[in-house]
Structures are given as structure tokens and as C-alpha cells.
Design a protein around this motif. Structure first.
Motif, short mmCIF file in Angstrom:
data_model
loop_
_atom_site.label_atom_id
_atom_site.label_comp_id
_atom_site.label_asym_id
_atom_site.label_seq_id
_atom_site.Cartn_x
_atom_site.Cartn_y
_atom_site.Cartn_z
N ILE A 1 0.85 -1.19 0.00
CA ILE A 1 0.00 0.00 0.00
C ILE A 1 0.89 1.24 0.00
O ILE A 1 1.56 1.53 1.00
N PRO A 2 0.95 1.99 -1.11
CA PRO A 2 1.70 3.25 -1.12
C PRO A 2 1.14 4.20 -0.06
O PRO A 2 -0.07 4.43 0.00
N THR A 3 2.03 4.73 0.77
CA THR A 3 1.63 5.57 1.90
C THR A 3 2.36 6.90 1.85
O THR A 3 3.54 6.95 1.52
N ASP A 4 1.65 7.96 2.19
CA ASP A 4 2.20 9.32 2.17
C ASP A 4 1.92 9.96 3.53
O ASP A 4 0.76 10.14 3.91
N MET A 5 3.00 10.29 4.25
CA MET A 5 2.87 10.91 5.57
C MET A 5 3.51 12.29 5.52
O MET A 5 4.64 12.44 5.03
N LYS A 6 2.81 13.31 6.01
CA LYS A 6 3.32 14.67 6.01
C LYS A 6 3.60 15.09 7.45
O LYS A 6 2.74 15.01 8.33
N LEU A 7 4.84 15.55 7.69
CA LEU A 7 5.28 16.02 9.00
C LEU A 7 5.59 17.51 8.93
O LEU A 7 6.15 17.99 7.94
N SER A 8 5.24 18.24 9.97
CA SER A 8 5.66 19.63 10.09
C SER A 8 6.70 19.72 11.20
O SER A 8 6.60 19.04 12.22
N VAL A 9 7.71 20.56 11.00
CA VAL A 9 8.84 20.66 11.92
C VAL A 9 8.67 21.90 12.80
O VAL A 9 8.65 23.03 12.30
N VAL A 10 8.53 21.68 14.12
CA VAL A 10 8.57 22.77 15.09
C VAL A 10 9.98 22.79 15.64
O VAL A 10 10.40 21.85 16.30
N SER A 11 10.73 23.86 15.35
CA SER A 11 12.15 23.87 15.66
C SER A 11 12.52 25.06 16.52
O SER A 11 11.95 26.15 16.41
N SER A 12 13.48 24.85 17.44
CA SER A 12 14.04 25.94 18.22
C SER A 12 15.42 26.34 17.70
O SER A 12 16.18 27.02 18.38
#
Length: 350
Positions: free
Chosen positions: A103-114
Motif C-alpha cells: 500500500i503506497p503511503t504518504d505521511m506529512k510532517l511539520s517541523v517545530v524547531s528551536s
């Protein structure tokens, strides 16, 4: 056979002449090939053409599937049409229901960075950071799969890659935060934690209390780049394998439903924050996860036909580049099905 026809002509003066014509009746030039191995042909003939349909016995199928019925015009050169069909008639080989799904899977992450702002702008240029993200996501997802895969399946991921995406602006971040809270609204207990001025929630179940949930109430990351976040896209294939051999269609339907249940549980884990990550000074939040339609996988030496795997027939080999069954070239042979090479003909033979 051959028939001789004699014509005799005469006139009033008594003169005669004789003409002999030999007529040979020949069959049309369309030679019908032999039945397929493990199959049969059904051919009919009329004044215009010979037409043949092919079929395989139960438990067998064509690796070289004909594009349509074969036909040969009786007044033509004896060629079988359509030209893209395999000749002589292709053989039938063993077919079995597939027990592996991808199953092709697409996950999107956002980066909270200091990080300092100038350091954040180079996230996409930091190949080591992207590799870290890919490694951490792989371990995180595999850990969840071990918990949700069930007793009837083996679960794995393959072809995982981290790709830099767009930068979320303030309004997009705010919208995503509201969405993240809404999709968790139906949980019964929450464990709140703070990061960068945003209040998020984590489902407080037995699973969420596991070792995977390594960020806690004490975690506080204050972003130095306002409300802009770098998006990172993770693409991979979720693979499920049924532990038992699948012999019946009902078993395969059960297998598909089990894999669908795993998809649901992985989605639930992402919604509840159990797939979020901390890497150094960076908090990575799962913004979205999506799955494409599943496809059945087949072992080497076989090709996929719908929900079945068909052996490459005798006289062919499985081409690992084209992923197709390819006929052995002149000077080589293959007496067995489902092979990935051909054998060289012994000396003195061809």
C-alpha cells in the motif's frame, strides 16, 4: 487430392482437339498451433477465416495473456492476428492467490524547531537531518506495526524516503492545529503537553502510555521562526503478508480486511500523536497520512494478474528489469516454471 479435367473440342469437318487440366485442392494456409499446455483451444472455421479462443484449466492462467481471440484469413498468407498475440499459442502455468499486499503511503510532517532562523532555512539542504528523519519514522512506524499487526499477518515497510516539502505559513499552521484537535475530539482521555505556544493532545490509552510516547508534559520547544513550519513528506510502502497459504477467495478477502484494519490503526495512531517525533531540538508532528489503493505483490519468477500470481511458463524466465516473463533466447532453454534464468543448451544441441 488432384483431379484431372479433360475438354474435347470438334468441328463440322471432323477435326478434334483435347485439353487436360489438372486441378489440385489445397487446404488454406492457416495452420492451427497445438493446444496450450494445461489449457485448450476452441477453433471454428468458415469461408473467410479460422478463429480460435484459448482457455486454461482450473488453477492455471496465462502469463502471456492474449489480447483477444486469434484469427487467420483463409485467403491471406496464413498469418495469425492480431500481431501482438503470442505464437505459437501461449502455455498456461500455475496460478495462486497472492498473500502479500503493498500500500503506497504518504505521511506529512511539520517541523517545530528551536533552531536559529538561518539554520531552519537549511533543513532541506541537510541530507543528514533528512536521513535522521527517515530512520526515526521507520523505527516509529515499525514499532506501531508490531503492536497493531495482529496474529495472522507479518507487517513491514519498504522504499521509505524523506522529501522536503513546502513551508507552512501562519494561517496554514493555525488551520492544521484546529483540524488536529477536532480529529481527536472523540477520544475519552487526553494528556496535554505544550510546544511553542500550541496546546496539543495525545490519546491516553494503554498504547499511548507505551515507550513510544517519549515526549511528555515536561517537553517545551519554542520555535524561533514565528509560526512557519517546514513540511517533510515521508513516502513508503506498507506491506502486509498473510502468514498462512491462501487457497480460497474467502481467505484472501479476510486477509485484505485485516490489512485494512492495520491501516485504520496506523491512521488512529497518527491522529492521536503516537507517530510524532523529537529529533534533537526539533519536534516533528504528523499533519496527515494517506494511503493509495493496495496492490498484490508476487514472488520472483511470477507475475501479478489481478489478485493472483502466475508462474512464468516453461521456455521463459522472469526478467527482473521489465518484471515480465521473457522467452529464452536462441541457444538456451528452461524446462521448469517460475525461473529467473534460462539454461545454455549443451554442446552439439540447439
Amino acid at each position: 487430392g488432384e483431379t484431372e479435367i479433360v475438354y474435347i473440342a470438334s468441328d463440322s469437318s471432323g477435326n478434334t482437339a483435347e485439353c487436360k487440366i489438372a486441378v489440385s485442392l489445397l487446404r488454406h494456409p492457416c495452420t492451427v498451433p497445438n493446444d496450450p499446455i494445461n489449457g485448450h483451444r476452441n477453433c471454428t472455421e468458415d469461408e473467410q477465416a479460422v478463429q480460435c479462443t484459448l482457455a486454461c484449466e482450473d488453477g492455471f492462467a496465462f502469463a502471456f495473456r492474449p489480447t483477444g481471440d486469434y484469427f487467420c484469413e483463409v485467403e491471406g498468407p496464413g498469418s495469425w492476428m492480431p500481431p501482438e498475440n503470442v505464437l505459437p499459442f501461449p502455455d498456461c502455468s500455475i496460478a495462486a492467490l497472492s498473500s502479500v499486499i503493498s500500500i503506497p503511503t504518504d505521511m506529512k510532517l511539520s517541523v517545530v524547531s528551536s533552531r536559529e532562523e538561518d539554520a531552519q532555512t537549511t533543513l532541506c539542504d541537510d541530507s543528514f537531518f533528512l536521513k535522521q528523519v527517515a530512520d526515526h519514522v521507520r523505527k516509529k512506524v515499525l514499532g506501531r506495526l508490531q503492536m497493531v499487526c495482529g496474529d495472522s499477518l507479518y507487517c513491514d515497510i519498504m522504499d521509505l524516503e524523506a522529501i522536503c516539502g513546502e513551508v507552512l505559513e501562519e494561517r496554514q499552521v493555525w488551520t492544521n492545529e484546529i483540524f488536529r484537535k477536532k480529529r481527536n475530539a472523540n477520544t475519552h482521555s487526553y494528556n496535554s503537553y505544550m510546544y511553542g505556544g500550541y496546546d496539543s493532545v495525545v490519546n491516553d490509552t494503554e498504547e499511548s502510555q507505551s515507550q513510544e510516547q517519549f515526549f511528555t508534559n515536561s517537553l517545551s520547544i519554542t520555535p524561533t521562526n514565528g509560526d512557519k513550519r517546514q513540511l517533510i513528506e515521508i513516502v513508503f510502502k506498507l506491506v502486509g503478508k498473510f502468514k498462512d497459504e491462501i487457497a480460497l477467495q474467502e481467505q484472501q478477502l479476510f486477509f485484505v480486511s485485516e490489512v485494512s484494519d492495520v491501516q485504520y490503526k496506523i491512521t488512529d495512531s497518527s491522529n492521536s500523536g503516537n507517530l510524532d517525533l523529537v529529533i534533537g531540538k526539533d519536534l516533528l508532528l504528523v499533519e496527515d497520512i494517506g494511503f493509495a489503493s493496495h496492490e498484490f505483490l508476487c514472488p520472483s519468477g511470477t507475475i501479478s494478474h489481478g489478485n493472483s500470481c502466475v508462474n512464468c511458463p516453461v521456455g521463459t524466465f522472469f526478467n527482473i528489469v521489465s518484471k515480465e516473463c521473457t522467452p529464452c533466447t536462441a541457444g538456451s532453454y528452461q524446462p521448469h516454471e517460475a525461473q529467473d534464468t534460462c539454461l545454455v543448451c549443451p554442446g552439439g544441441t540447439f
